[in-house]
Design an enzyme around this catalytic site. Structure first.
Site, mmCIF file in Angstrom:
data_model
loop_
_atom_site.group_PDB
_atom_site.id
_atom_site.type_symbol
_atom_site.label_atom_id
_atom_site.label_comp_id
_atom_site.label_asym_id
_atom_site.label_seq_id
_atom_site.Cartn_x
_atom_site.Cartn_y
_atom_site.Cartn_z
ATOM 1 N N LEU A 189 0.987 -1.394 -0.024
ATOM 2 C CA LEU A 189 -0.140 -0.015 0.266
ATOM 3 C C LEU A 189 1.069 1.170 0.210
ATOM 4 C CD1 LEU A 189 -2.635 -1.026 2.683
ATOM 5 C CD2 LEU A 189 -2.856 -0.912 0.150
ATOM 6 N N ASP A 190 0.562 2.209 -0.822
ATOM 7 C CA ASP A 190 1.351 3.330 -0.758
ATOM 8 C C ASP A 190 1.431 4.058 0.622
ATOM 9 O OD1 ASP A 190 1.294 3.077 -3.365
ATOM 10 O OD2 ASP A 190 -0.186 4.317 -3.986
ATOM 11 N N TYR A 191 2.688 4.969 0.576
ATOM 12 C CA TYR A 191 2.941 5.630 1.634
ATOM 13 C C TYR A 191 1.759 6.225 2.373
ATOM 14 C CZ TYR A 191 5.404 8.906 4.775
ATOM 15 O OH TYR A 191 5.931 9.410 5.866
ATOM 16 N N THR A 196 -1.603 5.721 1.929
ATOM 17 C CA THR A 196 -2.524 4.867 1.747
ATOM 18 C C THR A 196 -2.924 3.920 2.953
ATOM 19 O OG1 THR A 196 -2.706 4.781 -0.947
ATOM 20 C CG2 THR A 196 -3.975 3.215 0.415
#
Length: 242
Positions: free
Chosen positions: A102-104, A106
């Site tokens: 998961l993105d930073y 997110t």
């Protein structure tokens, strides 16, 4: 009983099966003292396997679900010193790693394990595991814009597609929208890139579901082990869709 070398390495908890294959091809793996580069090589429990000249040990497989907060890296380490998802697992002795990422910025559900074969099954798009996201956008996308999500959006040499997208609510005054999006793919920053392509940037992003799993009863930063039934269900789900 013999097993493929890359599977044995992945099951040791060192890395995923895909990365294990790269280690083998690069000549970083030895079996009984000899460098092995063939991906089809099979080994038994009597063979000594070394990665970077360090013997591997087969760990007991473990499986966790984490409610990842925003501002955390989905990695086992970070060269910039930022907090990673592994930092929440101080009491876990096994060498676990996240399944996908998961993105930073997110938040939401993230699975972690030391079972490389299990991780490979869940990450590969051909297994078609639903991943459901709730997205808040700056701007209100049109129906035509969202239709392009089904057809696929070309971005950085990749075709990004959604299985399902639905507007849940809009705020015309603030010019924002809340949407539900279901993906099978797991490309880097996929949803942010897709919404940027239709000029409706993402404000907030959370992964609500991974297959049938949710972050219910887990606060950001909390985790729990998957139950044996949940592990079995995920494996059945992957096999049904492959």
């Amino acid at each position: 009983m013999s097993e493929r070398l890359q599977k044995v390495i992945a099951n040791s908890g060192i890395t995923s099966r895909r990365k294990a294959e790269k280690l083998i091809e690069a000549g970083n793996v030895k079996v009984n003292g000899k460098v092995v580069r063939e991906l089809g090589t099979k080994v038994t429990s009597f063979d000594e396997v070394k990665v970077h000249d360090v013997p591997i040990e087969k760990e007991q497989p473990v499986y966790y679900v984490l409610h990842k907060p925003r501002g955390v890296i989905s990695s086992i380490s970070d060269d910039k010193g930022r907090k990673t998802v592994i930092d929440y697992f101080d009491e876990v002795k096994q060498r676990i790693y996240p399944i996908g990422r998961l993105d930073y910025d997110t938040s939401g559900i993230l699975l972690l394990t030391n079972d490389g074969e299990f991780a490979h099954q869940l990450m590969h798009p051909k297994y078609q595991i639903d991943k459901e996201y709730i997205v808040k956008t700056k701007g209100i996308p049109s129906k035509a814009d969202l239709q392009s999500f089904y057809q696929g959006i070309q971005s950085e040499g990749e075709r990004l597609k959604a299985k399902h997208v639905k507007i849940m609510s809009t705020d015309p005054k603030k010019q924002t929208a809340i949407l539900k999006v279901i993906l099978h793919q797991g490309k880097n920053r996929q949803l942010r890139r897709m919404f940027e392509a239709i000029q409706t940037p993402v404000d907030k992003l959370k992964r609500e579901k991974y297959g049938f799993l949710t972050t219910e009863q887990l606060q950001p930063g909390d985790y729990r082990p998957l139950t044996p039934h949940e592990i079995k269900q995920l494996k059945v789900l992957a096999n049904e869709n492959c």
